[in-house]
Scaffold this motif. Structure first.
Motif, PDB file in Angstrom:
ATOM      1  N   ALA A   1      86.445 -15.896 128.150  1.00 52.92           N
ATOM      2  CA  ALA A   1      87.660 -16.701 128.045  1.00 52.92           C
ATOM      3  C   ALA A   1      87.799 -17.365 126.687  1.00 52.92           C
ATOM      4  N   ARG A   2      86.705 -17.447 125.944  1.00 49.37           N
ATOM      5  CA  ARG A   2      86.736 -18.100 124.640  1.00 49.37           C
ATOM      6  C   ARG A   2      85.729 -17.424 123.712  1.00 49.37           C
ATOM      7  N   PRO A   3      85.852 -17.663 122.416  1.00 53.28           N
ATOM      8  CA  PRO A   3      84.863 -17.092 121.485  1.00 53.28           C
ATOM      9  C   PRO A   3      83.460 -17.587 121.817  1.00 53.28           C
ATOM     10  N   TYR A   4      82.493 -16.720 121.632  1.00 51.23           N
ATOM     11  CA  TYR A   4      81.090 -17.081 121.853  1.00 51.23           C
ATOM     12  C   TYR A   4      80.292 -16.493 120.700  1.00 51.23           C
ATOM     13  N   VAL A   5      79.584 -17.347 119.969  1.00 49.63           N
ATOM     14  CA  VAL A   5      78.868 -16.923 118.767  1.00 49.63           C
ATOM     15  C   VAL A   5      77.365 -17.057 118.953  1.00 49.63           C
ATOM     16  N   VAL A   6      76.672 -15.948 118.757  1.00 46.38           N
ATOM     17  CA  VAL A   6      75.213 -15.934 118.732  1.00 46.38           C
ATOM     18  C   VAL A   6      74.800 -15.740 117.277  1.00 46.38           C
ATOM     19  N   LEU A   7      74.076 -16.706 116.735  1.00 54.15           N
ATOM     20  CA  LEU A   7      73.623 -16.626 115.352  1.00 54.15           C
ATOM     21  C   LEU A   7      72.197 -16.101 115.321  1.00 54.15           C
ATOM     22  N   ALA A   8      71.974 -14.957 114.664  1.00 50.35           N
ATOM     23  CA  ALA A   8      70.638 -14.372 114.556  1.00 50.35           C
ATOM     24  C   ALA A   8      69.986 -14.879 113.279  1.00 50.35           C
ATOM     25  N   ALA A   9      68.773 -15.442 113.391  1.00 51.74           N
ATOM     26  CA  ALA A   9      68.125 -16.042 112.230  1.00 51.74           C
ATOM     27  C   ALA A   9      66.621 -15.810 112.260  1.00 51.74           C
ATOM     28  N   ASN A  10      66.053 -15.608 111.064  1.00 51.99           N
ATOM     29  CA  ASN A  10      64.605 -15.480 110.902  1.00 51.99           C
ATOM     30  C   ASN A  10      64.051 -16.884 110.697  1.00 51.99           C
ATOM     31  N   VAL A  11      63.269 -17.360 111.669  1.00 57.32           N
ATOM     32  CA  VAL A  11      62.794 -18.741 111.658  1.00 57.32           C
ATOM     33  C   VAL A  11      61.283 -18.777 111.829  1.00 57.32           C
ATOM     34  N   ALA A  12      60.607 -19.546 110.972  1.00 56.39           N
ATOM     35  CA  ALA A  12      59.161 -19.736 111.077  1.00 56.39           C
ATOM     36  C   ALA A  12      58.854 -21.224 111.043  1.00 56.39           C
ATOM     37  N   VAL A  13      58.049 -21.678 111.998  1.00 56.98           N
ATOM     38  CA  VAL A  13      57.646 -23.086 112.079  1.00 56.98           C
ATOM     39  C   VAL A  13      56.124 -23.147 112.063  1.00 56.98           C
ATOM     40  N   ALA A  14      55.571 -24.028 111.239  1.00 54.36           N
ATOM     41  CA  ALA A  14      54.117 -24.170 111.156  1.00 54.36           C
ATOM     42  C   ALA A  14      53.765 -25.589 110.739  1.00 54.36           C
ATOM     43  N   SER A  15      52.480 -25.866 110.657  1.00 50.87           N
ATOM     44  CA  SER A  15      52.030 -27.227 110.345  1.00 50.87           C
ATOM     45  C   SER A  15      52.367 -27.638 108.923  1.00 50.87           C
ATOM     46  N   THR A  16      52.462 -26.656 108.016  1.00 51.76           N
ATOM     47  CA  THR A  16      52.854 -26.942 106.643  1.00 51.76           C
ATOM     48  C   THR A  16      53.954 -25.973 106.223  1.00 51.76           C
ATOM     49  N   ARG A  17      54.703 -26.381 105.217  1.00 56.48           N
ATOM     50  CA  ARG A  17      55.784 -25.536 104.714  1.00 56.48           C
ATOM     51  C   ARG A  17      55.240 -24.227 104.146  1.00 56.48           C
ATOM     52  N   GLU A  18      54.116 -24.302 103.429  1.00 61.80           N
ATOM     53  CA  GLU A  18      53.556 -23.100 102.815  1.00 61.80           C
ATOM     54  C   GLU A  18      53.062 -22.131 103.880  1.00 61.80           C
ATOM     55  N   ARG A  19      52.461 -22.643 104.945  1.00 67.26           N
ATOM     56  CA  ARG A  19      51.993 -21.750 106.013  1.00 67.26           C
ATOM     57  C   ARG A  19      53.176 -21.058 106.682  1.00 67.26           C
ATOM     58  N   ALA A  20      54.249 -21.791 106.907  1.00 64.60           N
ATOM     59  CA  ALA A  20      55.440 -21.179 107.499  1.00 64.60           C
ATOM     60  C   ALA A  20      56.003 -20.107 106.576  1.00 64.60           C
ATOM     61  N   ARG A  21      56.016 -20.377 105.286  1.00 61.24           N
ATOM     62  CA  ARG A  21      56.511 -19.388 104.321  1.00 61.24           C
ATOM     63  C   ARG A  21      55.683 -18.113 104.373  1.00 61.24           C
ATOM     64  N   LEU A  22      54.348 -18.277 104.488  1.00 60.92           N
ATOM     65  CA  LEU A  22      53.478 -17.109 104.531  1.00 60.92           C
ATOM     66  C   LEU A  22      53.715 -16.257 105.780  1.00 60.92           C
ATOM     67  N   LEU A  23      54.109 -16.884 106.887  1.00 63.81           N
ATOM     68  CA  LEU A  23      54.355 -16.120 108.111  1.00 63.81           C
ATOM     69  C   LEU A  23      55.456 -15.085 107.901  1.00 63.81           C
ATOM     70  N   GLN A  24      56.435 -15.390 107.055  1.00 68.29           N
ATOM     71  CA  GLN A  24      57.565 -14.485 106.834  1.00 68.29           C
ATOM     72  C   GLN A  24      57.328 -13.492 105.699  1.00 68.29           C
ATOM     73  N   LEU A  25      56.223 -13.660 104.968  1.00 68.23           N
ATOM     74  CA  LEU A  25      55.995 -12.822 103.784  1.00 68.23           C
ATOM     75  C   LEU A  25      55.737 -11.352 104.102  1.00 68.23           C
ATOM     76  N   PRO A  26      54.961 -10.991 105.145  1.00 67.95           N
ATOM     77  CA  PRO A  26      54.721  -9.564 105.401  1.00 67.95           C
ATOM     78  C   PRO A  26      55.992  -8.750 105.621  1.00 67.95           C
ATOM     79  N   GLU A  27      56.938  -9.276 106.391  1.00 64.40           N
ATOM     80  CA  GLU A  27      58.176  -8.535 106.619  1.00 64.40           C
ATOM     81  C   GLU A  27      59.017  -8.472 105.342  1.00 64.40           C
ATOM     82  N   ALA A  28      59.031  -9.570 104.576  1.00 62.72           N
ATOM     83  CA  ALA A  28      59.775  -9.564 103.310  1.00 62.72           C
ATOM     84  C   ALA A  28      59.197  -8.517 102.362  1.00 62.72           C
TER      85      ALA A  28
END
Length: 343
Positions: free
Chosen positions: A222-249
């Motif tokens: 009945a109305r627009p419905y938006v699903v936003l697809a996003a690559n998200v990594a959460v970790a104890s430190t910013r650098e650790r979270a960044r490293l989680l996404q590095l292999p796919e990049a």
């Protein structure tokens, strides 16, 4: 994108949270192991309280085991009991609509009320793959007609028309994975839209505005419905979270420079490599739309993103070398969103 610009935010608990898994292969793994890991991950996502678990379609890619999404979705649905299961997505130019309708009709019949039909208009990445699939680059132009035909198989149909069995009369929610022409098709048919989070926010919000303005209410929505697809990594430190996404990049950069998407390497090895300027450029492009950080940083970034896009749901993807690291990230995100499995 890591949270610059407009400071307005929305609570993470105001939207649904779901999972997209591409069944990527890790170095030293066989494809069968990657597929079994996807099924285990679906069970874990269900326990955490995520709303949907979707699997993707890729063909002839050495680093991706997920080539038959409806088959994999059946295995996931059989191993879970509550989470919705679907595809993100089945690429219609590669298939006949009748066959797709029959596949989802079987899934819905076996797992009633739990199946989603995510559909896209992409064709094979290389000319050889497109030939093998029998779909050239122009096949995407027929997406709207294919989608209309597919949806028709779930209705009553015209007398004497081919009827999809057991699909006829079943309700399987359909979602369109697209931007541009595909988003216009979603709007014209009154279907939900799945849009990837883009580093170019003006382009992303422009696509969302056009979808919402052109949306026509239908039996599908009945109305627009938006699903936003996003690559998200959460970790104890910013650098650790960044490293989680590095292999796919890195795998993405490798595919751009060598034509092959490889299995995922450990992040420490990737970080230690001597990269060419071209490889660094492609890694930067792959990471431009990634969201990563500590729980507090990710909460703020996602809250601003939800406010700017008005999304109804977030489809989260994260492909790490270590499945345990991936699970930890999803568990932290589930805490931030207040998912029922973490209450």
């Amino acid at each position: 994108m890591n949270g610059t610009g407009n400071d307005a935010t929305r609570p993470l608990g105001s939207v649904r949270w779901s999972v997209l898994d591409r069944a990527l292969i890790r170095r030293g793994q066989q494809p069968a192991e990657a597929l079994r890991e996807t099924v285990r991950f679906a069970q874990q996502a269900e326990a955490l309280g995520y709303h949907r678990f979707w699997v993707a379609e890729h063909h002839a890619v050495p680093g991706v085991a997920g080539s038959a999404p409806t088959v994999l979705a059946a295995a996931v649905a059989a191993a879970t009991s509550r989470i919705r299961v679907g595809t993100g997505g089945v690429m219609l130019p590669n298939h006949r609509p009748l066959v797709v309708a029959e596949q989802f009709g079987v899934l819905e019949s076996l797992f009633p009320g739990r199946i989603d039909m995510g559909l896209g208009r992409s064709v094979g990445f290389t000319a050889a793959v497109r030939r093998a699939l029998g779909a050239d680059k122009e096949a995407a132009e027929g997406f709207a007609a294919q989608l209309t035909e597919l949806l028709g198989y779930f209705g009553e149909g015209a007398p004497g028309a081919v009827r999809a069995v057991p699909s006829r009369g079943l309700r399987v929610p359909a979602f369109v994975l697209a931007v541009g022409a595909g988003a216009e098709t979603a709007a014209s048919l009154g279907l939900p839209l799945v849009l990837a989070h883009l580093a170019d926010e003006d382009r992303m919000r422009g696509a969302l505005d056009r979808y919402r303005e052109a949306f026509r209410p239908s039996p599908h929505g009945a109305r627009p419905y938006v699903v936003l697809a996003a690559n998200v990594a959460v970790a104890s430190t910013r650098e650790r979270a960044r490293l989680l996404q590095l292999p796919e990049a890195w795998a993405t950069a490798y595919s751009r420079t060598r034509g092959v998407f490889p299995p995922l390497d450990p992040p420490g090895e990737v970080a230690a490599r001597e990269l060419t300027d071209r490889e660094r450029t492609y890694i930067g492009q792959a990471r431009a739309s990634h969201i990563h950080g500590t729980p507090g940083e990710v909460r703020a970034t996602l809250g601003r993103l939800l406010a700017r896009t008005g999304a109804d749901e977030v489809l989260v993807t994260l492909n790490t070398h270590d499945p345990g690291d991936r699970l930890d990230s999803y568990a932290l995100l589930a805490d931030l969103a207040g998912l029922p499995g973490r209450a």
